[in-house]
Design an enzyme around this catalytic site. Structure first.
Site, PDB file in Angstrom:
ATOM      1  N   HIS A 115       0.810  -1.214   0.000  1.00 32.22           N
ATOM      2  CA  HIS A 115       0.000   0.000   0.000  1.00 32.22           C
ATOM      3  C   HIS A 115       0.846   1.268   0.000  1.00 32.22           C
ATOM      4  O   HIS A 115       0.389   2.310  -0.471  1.00 32.22           O
ATOM      5  CB  HIS A 115      -0.941  -0.002   1.211  1.00 32.22           C
ATOM      6  CG  HIS A 115      -0.246   0.107   2.533  1.00 32.22           C
ATOM      7  ND1 HIS A 115       0.236  -0.999   3.210  1.00 32.22           N
ATOM      8  CD2 HIS A 115       0.062   1.182   3.305  1.00 32.22           C
ATOM      9  CE1 HIS A 115       0.797  -0.599   4.351  1.00 32.22           C
ATOM     10  NE2 HIS A 115       0.706   0.706   4.429  1.00 32.22           N
ATOM     11  N   HIS A 180       4.914   8.650  13.132  1.00 32.45           N
ATOM     12  CA  HIS A 180       3.980   7.575  13.471  1.00 32.45           C
ATOM     13  C   HIS A 180       4.750   6.345  13.933  1.00 32.45           C
ATOM     14  O   HIS A 180       5.909   6.148  13.589  1.00 32.45           O
ATOM     15  CB  HIS A 180       3.022   7.249  12.337  1.00 32.45           C
ATOM     16  CG  HIS A 180       3.622   6.683  11.079  1.00 32.45           C
ATOM     17  ND1 HIS A 180       4.750   7.171  10.474  1.00 32.45           N
ATOM     18  CD2 HIS A 180       3.217   5.648  10.306  1.00 32.45           C
ATOM     19  CE1 HIS A 180       5.006   6.476   9.372  1.00 32.45           C
ATOM     20  NE2 HIS A 180       4.106   5.527   9.258  1.00 32.45           N
TER      21      HIS A 180
END
EC number: 1.13.11.16
Length: 315
Positions: A115, A180
């Site tokens: 992805h 993140h």
């Protein structure tokens, strides 16, 4: 020739999380602005700098960089599975150009991308095979990491090649980040089962992929609720880095070290290497201007979420 850029955070949670409506609308607005920019530019060639999340590259052989002569999407998190439209001859020319500038880059004639590479192509082009794209893998998960200076030099070398192409409108994409810390296993702390996946987890069963993805989805829900044992987002770090990219002087990023990046912004903050490479490629063609910039810290996506567009001033 002209050169343009889109850098964007990706998230496997775009279709699996439910942030507040105004947050979701803001993200979709940023994507819409990027699509409008790309459609107006109408690129004839894309060079995509993207990481991997142990879907295509593993610890059995983990290069810092790899140029794909062919590539296929693995279809994780509901993204498109199947071949990208990779111009093999152009990819080989690029790899040779980079090698002649004393940068050691691996090549792959059957690259598998997840992805991280596929999502921007879907968002910007409504498909993964609608535009010729040369995929460039940049390691953002596995130690040892090369220096940020080396990443910048890679981008500059690739940009030097692109700047010499006649009759092409080239779009560079940087996919990943920003701050993140999703639940990606780390070799040093992984158990035997996780290490087996990190070593060679290619082509998992549907059940194994679903289980792995569900762990990320569950972590995102817990993170949004304030109960996940992962590192918090760092909006100040994200905004400062985006300002560096917008400035045109990328050399301050040279001082960023892997340990400090993880400490300040999470283990997956290393994905910003793709942004650095993309901006360095754009800058190699001359001065540039940022035409759109978006940022929101979004816990539901486990990401400091950014989107930037830019293009060469002369273009």
């Amino acid at each position: 020739m002209t050169l343009a850029l889109v850098t964007m955070s990706h998230s496997p949670l775009l279709e699996y999380a439910d942030p507040p409506a105004e947050v979701k609308d803001a993200v979709q607005g940023a994507f819409s602005a990027a699509r409008t920019f790309v459609r107006a530019y109408d690129p004839t060639l894309v060079v995509s700098f993207a990481p991997d999340h142990y879907n295509g590259f593993f610890h059995d052989l983990m290069p810092p960089f790899c140029i794909g002569y062919a590539a296929v999407g693995v279809g994780d998190y509901g993204t498109t599975a199947g071949p990208l439209n990779v111009p093999a001859g152009r990819a080989a020319e690029l790899a040779q150009w980079v090698a002649e500038r004393d940068l050691d880059v691996a090549v792959s004639r059957r690259m598998e991308v997840d992805h991280g590479a596929v999502q921007p192509l879907e968002i910007l082009f409504d498909g993964i095979d609608t535009v010729p794209v040369v995929p460039v893998f940049v390691n953002g998960v596995a130690t040892p990491f090369v220096s940020m200076r080396r990443v910048r030099e890679l981008g500059e070398a690739i940009g030097g090649y692109l700047a010499g192409l006649e009759g092409e409108r080239v779009l560079v994409i940087g996919s990943g980040g920003l701050s993140h810390d999703p639940p990606v296993p780390q070799w040093a702390t992984a158990d035997d089962t996780a290490r087996a996946m990190l070593l060679d987890g290619r082509h998992p069963t549907a059940a194994a992929r679903d289980a792995r993805q569900q762990r990320v989805i569950d972590t995102a829900r817990a993170f949004a609720a304030g109960t996940a044992p992962i590192q918090d987002l760092n909006p100040d770090w994200d905004r400062a880095l985006m300002a560096t990219f917008a400035s045109g002087d990328l050399t301050p990023a040279d001082a960023m070290t892997p340990d400090r990046m993880a400490e300040d912004a999470g283990n997956s903050a290393h994905e910003v290497r793709t942004w650095l490479a993309a901006f360095a490629a754009l800058g190699a063609a001359g001065p540039y201007e940022v035409t759109h910039s978006f940022y929101r810290p979004i816990k539901e996506y486990i990401a400091g979420f950014g989107v930037m567009t830019a293009r060469s001033v002369a273009g």
